[in-house]
Each structure stands twice: as C-alpha cells, then as structure tokens.
Design an enzyme around this catalytic site. Sequence first.
Site, PDB file in Angstrom:
ATOM      1  N   GLY A 143      -9.347   4.411   8.811  1.00  0.00           N
ATOM      2  CA  GLY A 143      -8.787   5.439   9.682  1.00  0.00           C
ATOM      3  C   GLY A 143      -8.490   4.942  11.082  1.00  0.00           C
ATOM      4  N   ASN A 144      -9.138   3.863  11.557  1.00  0.00           N
ATOM      5  CA  ASN A 144      -8.768   3.406  12.891  1.00  0.00           C
ATOM      6  C   ASN A 144      -7.998   2.109  12.870  1.00  0.00           C
ATOM      7  OD1 ASN A 144     -10.831   1.480  12.669  1.00  0.00           O
ATOM      8  ND2 ASN A 144     -11.875   2.087  14.533  1.00  0.00           N
ATOM      9  N   SER A 145      -7.723   1.545  11.705  1.00  0.00           N
ATOM     10  CA  SER A 145      -6.820   0.408  11.687  1.00  0.00           C
ATOM     11  C   SER A 145      -5.428   0.916  12.060  1.00  0.00           C
ATOM     12  CB  SER A 145      -6.825  -0.259  10.315  1.00  0.00           C
ATOM     13  OG  SER A 145      -6.425   0.633   9.317  1.00  0.00           O
ATOM     14  N   HIS A 192      -0.531  -0.978   5.716  1.00  0.00           N
ATOM     15  CA  HIS A 192      -1.348  -0.286   4.708  1.00  0.00           C
ATOM     16  C   HIS A 192      -1.593   1.182   5.060  1.00  0.00           C
ATOM     17  CE1 HIS A 192      -4.716  -1.560   7.407  1.00  0.00           C
ATOM     18  NE2 HIS A 192      -5.207  -0.392   7.025  1.00  0.00           N
ATOM     19  N   ASP A 222       1.068  -7.065   7.546  1.00  0.00           N
ATOM     20  CA  ASP A 222       0.430  -5.744   7.555  1.00  0.00           C
ATOM     21  C   ASP A 222       0.824  -4.935   8.791  1.00  0.00           C
ATOM     22  OD1 ASP A 222      -1.058  -3.664   6.489  1.00  0.00           O
ATOM     23  OD2 ASP A 222      -2.918  -4.309   7.433  1.00  0.00           O
TER      24      ASP A 222
END
Length: 135
Positions: free
Chosen positions: A129-131, A23, A55
């Site tokens: 933003g930190n995935s 994503h 993902d």
Amino acid sequence: MLQSGAGSGWILDKSGIIVTNNHVVEGASKVVIQLSDGRTSEVTADKVYRDPLTDMAIIKVDLPNLPALDIGDSGKLRVGDWVVAIGNPLGKGTKAKEGIVSGLRVSLSLDEEESLYDLIETSAAINAGNSGGPC
C-alpha cells in the site's frame, strides 16, 4: 471478477503527471486517484503508461491546481543520509517511515538476461500500500 487495491504515488508536475509503481496499477482497466485534499479523478488504462521492467508507471490526470512535489538531486545523496518514505500502508491513511540511504549505484539482477543498474537502496520500510510513494 472486480478487484481493487490501494497504493501510493506522487505528483511530478502540476499538469497532472503522477508517478507510482507498475505493480500498483498493473492489470487495471481504470485507476481512481484520490488526493489528500479529497479530490478524486478516474482514469482509464489508456492514460496509464507502464514499464514493468523498472516497475514504474506514469498516470495522467486532469485536475486543476495540483501540488507538485519538488524533485531532489539524487546525485548529492550519500550513504547514511536520512530519507523518508511516504505512502498509504495497508490502506491506513498517509504515513511516513524513516530510513537511511544504505547503498548507492546498486545493481539488481532480475534474471539471466536483465539487470537494473544505478539504483538507490534505502532501509525505509516499504509495506503493501505504500509502494509507489516518494522517498
């Protein structure tokens, strides 16, 4: 219409293989990689290999002297072990968030026909933003 976003990833191999979430790069025609040492690399969609079901995405960059991350042995994890999620939450720079392993061999039903199995569940907070970063 031009859109941009931010995410995190980690260098799996010194040859330039980077892992992130699908994503993070989904729909991108190009991806700009910025390393913590300031170097950047721009790659086109043909160098991004995606798996929407899990993902996961793999990006191949051509940069020398990449600092690859050592991979731990997830088979040694136990419920209650401490973990740290590292990323770039909300585009505010590199941050770390602690948590614990809260479940092992977790299954997740995506719909009536698809499920993911043998997942690791953690209580470390994942924000926009930190995935994609390592945990």
